[in-house]
Design an enzyme around this catalytic site. Structure first.
Site, PDB file in Angstrom:
ATOM      1  N   CYS A 118     -16.030  -4.427   4.909  1.00  0.00           N
ATOM      2  CA  CYS A 118     -17.143  -5.333   5.202  1.00  0.00           C
ATOM      3  C   CYS A 118     -18.338  -4.929   4.347  1.00  0.00           C
ATOM      4  O   CYS A 118     -18.343  -3.872   3.724  1.00  0.00           O
ATOM      5  CB  CYS A 118     -17.507  -5.290   6.678  1.00  0.00           C
ATOM      6  N   CYS A 120     -21.715  -5.273   5.641  1.00  0.00           N
ATOM      7  CA  CYS A 120     -22.973  -5.163   6.411  1.00  0.00           C
ATOM      8  C   CYS A 120     -23.550  -3.750   6.458  1.00  0.00           C
ATOM      9  O   CYS A 120     -24.761  -3.588   6.576  1.00  0.00           O
ATOM     10  CB  CYS A 120     -22.816  -5.736   7.813  1.00  0.00           C
ATOM     11  N   LYS A 193     -12.791 -12.621  15.832  1.00  0.00           N
ATOM     12  CA  LYS A 193     -13.948 -11.750  16.057  1.00  0.00           C
ATOM     13  C   LYS A 193     -15.131 -12.593  16.513  1.00  0.00           C
ATOM     14  O   LYS A 193     -15.605 -13.461  15.782  1.00  0.00           O
ATOM     15  CB  LYS A 193     -14.275 -10.999  14.766  1.00  0.00           C
ATOM     16  N   ARG A 203     -24.259  -1.145  15.675  1.00  0.00           N
ATOM     17  CA  ARG A 203     -25.259  -1.486  14.642  1.00  0.00           C
ATOM     18  C   ARG A 203     -26.338  -0.416  14.565  1.00  0.00           C
ATOM     19  O   ARG A 203     -26.882  -0.151  13.505  1.00  0.00           O
ATOM     20  CB  ARG A 203     -25.825  -2.880  14.920  1.00  0.00           C
ATOM     21  N   ARG A 215     -25.359 -13.212  13.255  1.00  0.00           N
ATOM     22  CA  ARG A 215     -24.074 -13.379  12.573  1.00  0.00           C
ATOM     23  C   ARG A 215     -23.328 -14.633  13.045  1.00  0.00           C
ATOM     24  O   ARG A 215     -22.122 -14.755  12.845  1.00  0.00           O
ATOM     25  CB  ARG A 215     -23.202 -12.154  12.817  1.00  0.00           C
ATOM     26  N   LYS A 246     -11.304  -9.070  18.945  1.00  0.00           N
ATOM     27  CA  LYS A 246     -12.439  -8.184  19.138  1.00  0.00           C
ATOM     28  C   LYS A 246     -13.637  -8.957  19.670  1.00  0.00           C
ATOM     29  O   LYS A 246     -13.919 -10.024  19.131  1.00  0.00           O
ATOM     30  CB  LYS A 246     -12.763  -7.554  17.777  1.00  0.00           C
ATOM     31  N   TYR A 311     -12.946   4.142  20.780  1.00  0.00           N
ATOM     32  CA  TYR A 311     -13.663   5.418  20.651  1.00  0.00           C
ATOM     33  C   TYR A 311     -13.187   6.405  21.709  1.00  0.00           C
ATOM     34  O   TYR A 311     -13.516   7.580  21.650  1.00  0.00           O
ATOM     35  CB  TYR A 311     -15.175   5.168  20.779  1.00  0.00           C
TER      36      TYR A 311
HETATM   37  C1  PBG Z   1     -18.592  -4.689  10.525  1.00  0.00           C
HETATM   38  C2  PBG Z   1     -18.112  -4.287  11.863  1.00  0.00           C
HETATM   39  C3  PBG Z   1     -18.797  -4.294  13.077  1.00  0.00           C
HETATM   40  C4  PBG Z   1     -17.936  -3.720  14.007  1.00  0.00           C
HETATM   41  C5  PBG Z   1     -16.752  -3.429  13.353  1.00  0.00           C
HETATM   42  N1  PBG Z   1     -16.884  -3.795  12.027  1.00  0.00           N
HETATM   43  C6  PBG Z   1     -20.172  -4.704  13.392  1.00  0.00           C
HETATM   44  C7  PBG Z   1     -20.544  -6.113  13.438  1.00  0.00           C
HETATM   45  O1  PBG Z   1     -19.757  -7.017  13.177  1.00  0.00           O
HETATM   46  O2  PBG Z   1     -21.734  -6.325  13.675  1.00  0.00           O
HETATM   47  C8  PBG Z   1     -18.265  -3.459  15.435  1.00  0.00           C
HETATM   48  C9  PBG Z   1     -17.555  -2.312  16.047  1.00  0.00           C
HETATM   49  C10 PBG Z   1     -18.115  -1.846  17.338  1.00  0.00           C
HETATM   50  O3  PBG Z   1     -19.051  -2.435  17.915  1.00  0.00           O
HETATM   51  O4  PBG Z   1     -17.590  -0.846  17.826  1.00  0.00           O
HETATM   52  N2  PBG Z   1     -18.810  -6.039  10.374  1.00  0.00           N
END
Ligand code: PBG
Length: 326
Positions: A118, A120, A193, A203, A215, A246, A311
């Site tokens: 990604c 970000c 997602k 974040r 987003r 997710k 986690y």
């Molecule tokens: C990157 C990404 C994110 C997560 C996994 N890959 C953050 C998002 O989309 O803002 C979130 C993982 C988590 O909250 O544990 N885009």
């Protein structure tokens, strides 16, 4: 005749015999944050018990995971510098690339290395792609995502996992990997997602909150079910080897439906907010941490996931060793 379902609940050995859901450590993936610098292991304030590791400290954690029976790791990178093109995501000496080379050097084939693909964490504006004005430019972003995935494969990733939610990214990544001789590297797509408040603690951890807006123009509206099924089917068609849903906890209906729909393994990601919620509740004495962890994990598998990103992977492994779940 009176029905007596309690007959199968009267004995601990029997209860285990007739369990309908089995959990296996081999199906767990642990998300790990790696950062620049050296000698660093810093706790993430929004995720107590989770740390950001510099590459030199990371192997101790990997060793510990391996000992616990967790063989698969998902890498998230926190770069020194960010720019508008997210160039740290695909730099040869980017943080994830360095972590991959080090993990490979120390553990050989002894660990399975997955990478989050990604932008970000690497863009100065915190969006998951390059901007055109204030919009994320889908097709420009595809090129950079493909470049990122390739650079991970070159650095030693066993599997890549795009999480950006751009249209067509699985196909773009598959083509790029295949063109460069990485036909054997699977893609686990964050296909379904949702735009979720459950990502808040992540974040914070990755410093990846968008600088403006949100987003919602690329991640999904959480009111939608059919749209999730379409995303899943599209990504399978584009060549995804594993489909992820997710978050996990508030989306078990989606996990169930996707699992019934696609003929590839389904992964569920129990995200940072799910982790933080349990930690906070336990700290306040409102809930029992181990039991929450156990039910969330088994719930994801019962819903139909056969791979689980969490986690809590080490805690789950311990609960399995203790016979609480499994
Ligand atoms: C990157 C990404 C994110 C997560 C996994 N890959 C953050 C998002 O989309 O803002 C979130 C993982 C988590 O909250 O544990 N885009």
């Amino acid at each position: 005749m009176i029905q007596r379902p309690r007959r199968l609940r009267g004995n601990g050995i029997l209860r285990k015999m007739v369990r309908e859901t089995r959990v296996d450590k081999a199906s767990l993936i642990y998300p790990l944050f790696v950062r620049e610098g050296s000698g660093i292991q810093e706790e993430i304030p929004t995720m107590p018990g989770q740390y950001r590791y510099s590459v030199d400290q990371m192997p101790y954690k990997l060793e510990q995971l391996k000992k616990a029976g967790i063989g698969s790791i998902m890498f998230f990178g926190i770069p020194h510098e960010k720019d508008q093109w997210g160039s740290g995501a695909y730099a040869e000496d980017g943080i994830v690339q360095k972590a991959l080379r080090e993990a490979r050097r120390q553990f050989g084939e002894g660990l399975y290395l997955v990478t989050d693909v990604c932008m970000c964490e690497y863009t100065s504006h915190g969006h998951c792609g390059v901007l055109h004005g204030r919009e994320v430019d889908n097709d420009q972003t595809l090129k950079l995502l493909a470049k990122t995935a390739l650079s991970h494969a070159v650095a030693g990733a066993d599997m890549v996992a795009p999480s950006d939610m751009m249209d067509g990214r699985v196909l773009a990544i598959r083509n790029q990997l295949d063109d460069e001789g990485f036909t054997h590297v699977p893609i686990m797509s964050y296909a379904v997602k949702y735009a979720s408040g459950f990502y808040g603690p992540f974040r914070e951890a990755a410093g990846s909150a968008p600088a403006f807006g949100d987003r919602k123009s690329y991640q999904m509206d959480f009111h939608n079910r059919k749209e999730g099924l379409k995303e899943a089917l599209t990504d399978v068609e584009e060549g995804a080897d594993i489909i992820m849903v997710k978050p996990a906890l508030a989306y078990q209906d989606i996990i169930r439906e996707v699992a019934g729909l696609v003929h590839v393994p389904v992964a569920a990601y129990s995200v940072s907010g799910e982790y933080a919620m349990v930690k906070a509740g336990a700290k306040l004495g409102y809930v029992e941490e181990s039991r929450m962890i156990a039910e969330m994990a088994v719930g994801a598998y019962r819903a139909g996931a056969s791979v689980y990103l969490t986690y809590f992977a080490e805690e789950i492994a311990r609960l399995m060793d203790e016979g609480v779940i499994g």
